[in-house]
Scaffold this motif. Structure first.
Motif, short mmCIF file in Angstrom:
data_model
loop_
_atom_site.label_atom_id
_atom_site.label_comp_id
_atom_site.label_asym_id
_atom_site.label_seq_id
_atom_site.Cartn_x
_atom_site.Cartn_y
_atom_site.Cartn_z
N CYS A 116 0.43 -1.48 -0.04
CA CYS A 116 0.46 0.11 0.27
C CYS A 116 1.04 1.09 0.20
N SER A 117 0.27 2.30 -0.88
CA SER A 117 1.18 3.51 -1.08
C SER A 117 0.22 4.78 -0.45
N VAL A 118 1.11 5.09 0.48
CA VAL A 118 0.24 5.95 0.56
C VAL A 118 0.57 7.52 1.07
N HIS A 119 -0.37 9.01 0.67
CA HIS A 119 -0.25 9.61 0.37
C HIS A 119 -0.94 10.79 1.27
N THR A 120 -0.48 11.64 2.76
CA THR A 120 -0.92 12.35 3.67
C THR A 120 -0.90 13.63 3.54
N SER A 121 -1.40 14.70 3.79
CA SER A 121 -0.95 16.01 3.91
C SER A 121 -2.13 16.19 5.19
N PHE A 123 -0.93 19.92 8.36
CA PHE A 123 -0.95 21.03 9.63
C PHE A 123 -0.36 20.16 10.37
N ASP A 124 1.33 20.59 10.51
CA ASP A 124 1.85 19.66 11.60
C ASP A 124 1.93 19.79 12.77
N ASN A 125 1.60 18.57 13.99
CA ASN A 125 0.93 18.65 14.37
C ASN A 125 -0.51 18.34 14.59
N ASP A 126 -1.19 18.58 13.91
CA ASP A 126 -2.34 18.11 13.74
C ASP A 126 -3.20 16.78 13.16
N PHE A 127 -2.93 16.17 13.48
CA PHE A 127 -3.71 14.57 12.83
C PHE A 127 -5.18 14.99 12.63
N SER A 128 -5.38 16.12 13.11
CA SER A 128 -6.72 15.92 12.46
C SER A 128 -6.87 16.68 11.43
N SER A 129 -6.47 17.24 10.99
CA SER A 129 -6.28 17.72 9.21
C SER A 129 -6.06 17.19 8.84
N ALA A 130 -5.81 15.91 8.98
CA ALA A 130 -4.88 14.92 8.42
C ALA A 130 -5.76 14.56 6.71
N GLU A 131 -5.76 14.50 5.63
CA GLU A 131 -6.20 13.96 4.50
C GLU A 131 -4.96 12.47 4.05
N SER A 132 -5.94 11.94 3.36
CA SER A 132 -5.17 10.70 3.15
C SER A 132 -5.51 10.32 1.77
N GLU A 133 -4.87 9.07 0.90
CA GLU A 133 -4.84 8.55 0.01
C GLU A 133 -4.28 7.47 0.01
N VAL A 134 -4.70 5.96 0.02
CA VAL A 134 -4.42 4.93 0.14
C VAL A 134 -4.33 4.05 -0.88
N TYR A 135 -3.03 3.44 -1.49
CA TYR A 135 -3.47 2.55 -2.37
C TYR A 135 -2.94 1.21 -2.63
N CYS A 136 -3.41 -0.06 -2.95
CA CYS A 136 -3.28 -1.25 -2.06
C CYS A 136 -3.15 -2.35 -3.26
N THR A 137 -1.85 -2.71 -3.71
CA THR A 137 -1.80 -3.97 -4.68
C THR A 137 -1.42 -4.93 -3.92
N LYS A 138 -1.57 -6.52 -4.29
CA LYS A 138 -1.16 -7.24 -4.43
C LYS A 138 0.47 -7.82 -4.87
N ALA A 139 1.00 -8.00 -3.71
CA ALA A 139 2.99 -7.66 -3.51
C ALA A 139 3.03 -9.17 -4.64
#
Length: 139
Positions: A116-121, A123-139
């Motif tokens: 799984c590749s993860v892209h998360t953006s 604000f520093d030290n503010d996990f409530s502001s996190a926006e993520s995209e996750v892409y998974c493929t069989k290894a």
């Protein structure tokens, strides 16, 4: 030099060092505490939601090949993290195991793997502001 002067000098030095990394893509060590928090609080729960299995999937290794870039956004530091997770099934049932217990779930070494590749953006030290995209493929 009194304590207040030392604090001011230390703050200036940290500010200069941090500003030198703004806008630069940096490798992040696998032991970075913010990376670990992102993996377990954000990346793994979202990956498990995509995988839809009867058990939770957990990291097969502690190597994440993480990178981070930080910019200023509205006067605050805003970072984008990119990392990879090689996941395997655990013995933790997905229906009854709280996501907070993910760090205690152990991978079943003989189970199949998923990358799984993860892209998360956020604000520093503010996990409530996190926006993520996750892409998974069989290894």
């Amino acid at each position: 030099m009194n304590v207040n002067q030392k604090i001011v000098i230390f703050t200036i030095i940290i500010g200069i060092a941090h500003s030198a990394t703004i806008g630069k893509l940096l490798q992040v060590p696998d032991k970075d505490p913010t990376l670990k928090a992102l993996v377990y609080k954000d990346g793994l729960p979202k990956a498990n939601a995509k995988i839809h299995d009867t058990v939770l999937w957990v990291p097969a290794t502690t190597q994440f090949s993480a990178r981070r870039i930080t910019v200023m956004n509205q006067g605050k530091l805003y970072s984008t993290w990119t990392y990879d997770m090689l996941l395997q099934q655990s013995n933790c049932p997905s229906r009854s195991t709280p996501m907070a217990d993910l760090p205690g779930c152990k991978a079943i070494s003989s189970s199949p793997k998923t990358l799984c590749s993860v892209h998360t953006s956020l604000f520093d030290n503010d996990f409530s502001s996190a926006e993520s995209e996750v892409y998974c493929t069989k290894a």
